[in-house]
Design an enzyme around this catalytic site. Structure first.
Site, mmCIF file in Angstrom:
data_model
loop_
_atom_site.group_PDB
_atom_site.id
_atom_site.type_symbol
_atom_site.label_atom_id
_atom_site.label_comp_id
_atom_site.label_asym_id
_atom_site.label_seq_id
_atom_site.Cartn_x
_atom_site.Cartn_y
_atom_site.Cartn_z
ATOM 1 N N PRO A 2 0.813 -1.218 0.000
ATOM 2 C CA PRO A 2 0.000 0.000 0.000
ATOM 3 C C PRO A 2 0.846 1.267 0.000
ATOM 4 C CG PRO A 2 -0.609 -1.510 1.785
ATOM 5 C CD PRO A 2 0.681 -1.965 1.246
ATOM 6 N N GLU A 3 0.646 2.077 -1.004
ATOM 7 C CA GLU A 3 1.224 3.409 -1.021
ATOM 8 C C GLU A 3 0.054 4.387 -0.967
ATOM 9 O OE1 GLU A 3 4.197 3.820 -4.113
ATOM 10 O OE2 GLU A 3 4.642 1.691 -4.024
ATOM 11 N N HIS A 94 -3.898 -13.842 11.408
ATOM 12 C CA HIS A 94 -3.252 -12.522 11.357
ATOM 13 C C HIS A 94 -4.250 -11.376 11.375
ATOM 14 C CE1 HIS A 94 0.233 -14.943 10.455
ATOM 15 N NE2 HIS A 94 -0.310 -15.348 9.326
ATOM 16 N N ARG A 112 2.433 -9.768 7.902
ATOM 17 C CA ARG A 112 3.843 -9.486 8.165
ATOM 18 C C ARG A 112 4.056 -8.448 9.261
ATOM 19 N NH1 ARG A 112 6.089 -9.245 2.151
ATOM 20 N NH2 ARG A 112 7.939 -8.375 3.107
#
Length: 272
Positions: A2-3, A94, A112
DNA sequence: ATGATCTCCTGAGCGC
DNA sequence: TGCGCTCAGGAGATCA
């Protein structure tokens, strides 16, 4: 990964269903993320979401209760997602936070754990973006600001674009794409970008980010929006992850090099 | 002070 | 078939 465009897509998605809603409950995994939260996320119970803001890649959830305000900041890191879900939907591994709202849930998942969730104390402003430069799509990111920062940096222009302190929101994908559009070599020092290329590069940054938002962002591996849908800007990438393929402009082969430990894709013929 | 490198983390992809 | 290695990179910490 994601940017700015992906985070903006998530912001819009969350805003459609969350603004005006009360958080009836919060579930957490208890697993530590990149940064520890200040207050327990469970403290959001009973607070109403009044708005969603974004600075670069950081999301801010504004909360209100009995005339008081507080804020939750969220960063998606590399693999973070916010998804709407029904209460009976299976909880994927997660999943680090679930917001229970009347009629549905919002789940934050990040395998992550490069992302973060920070709930600030009542009345305190979030400080996550304190060291950041202006958001690349905001009015504060002017051509003059960009020129001043660019000419003052000896770093390779690719690394310069990724420096959130100079201007915030550009990640690896859009740094490569903007440099290609402006025909600037990523290896060139920022201060040595030709004067005539500064304005094209400035506009390339703004254009590529805005166009990606219009396409719902870029999905390479993990990114999906709040409804689970991928972005489609990948079809419009000129150089990123196109090593060995012909350049759209000159048919030369797109190269991959490593700068600051990250892949850079570019056309050494077009980009000088 | 500035730029480069290291670190965190998991899953995908690859080679043997 | 399965194991182990490498790689992906945002951004803060640390090194040069």
């Amino acid at each position: 990964m994601p940017e700015l465009p992906e985070v903006e897509t998530v912001r819009r998605g969350l805003a459609t269903r969350l603004v005006g809603r009360a958080i009836q409950g919060v579930s957490t995994s208890g697993v530590a993320l990149r940064k520890p939260t200040v207050c327990a996320l469970e403290d959001m119970e009973g607070w109403v979401v009044t708005g969603l803001r974004r600075h670069a890649k950081i999301l801010f959830l504004d909360l209100e209760r009995e005339g008081q305000t507080r804020v939750l900041s969220a960063h998606l890191g590399m693999t973070g997602t916010f998804r709407f879900a029904e209460s009976g939907d299976p909880v994927l591994p997660h999943t680090h936070m679930t917001l229970h709202v009347e009629g549905f849930e919002v789940r934050f998942r990040d395998p992550r754990r490069f992302g973060w969730l920070t709930l600030y104390p009542v009345g305190e402003a979030a400080t996550d973006a304190a060291g950041y430069g202006p958001d690349c799509l905001s009015d504060a990111f002017t051509q003059e600001h960009f020129r001043t920062q660019l000419t003052g940096s000896k770093a390779p222009v690719k690394a310069f674009l990724l420096d959130q302190a100079k201007q915030a929101g550009i990640g690896n994908i859009y740094a490569c794409e903007a440099l290609y559009r402006a025909r600037v070599s990523p290896r060139r020092k920022a201060c040595n970008v030709p004067a005539g290329k500064v304005e094209p590069l400035y506009h390339a940054i703004r254009d590529v980010l805005q166009e990606s938002i219009d396409m719902g962002g870029t999905t390479l591996n993990d990114y999906v929006d709040t409804l689970g849908d991928p972005g489609t800007f990948i079809d419009w990438l000129d150089v990123f992850q196109r090593e060995g393929q012909p350049c759209q402009g000159c048919q030369a082969t797109v190269k991959r090099i490593v700068q600051s430990g990250r892949s850079t894709f570019y056309c050494s013929n077009c980009q000088r």
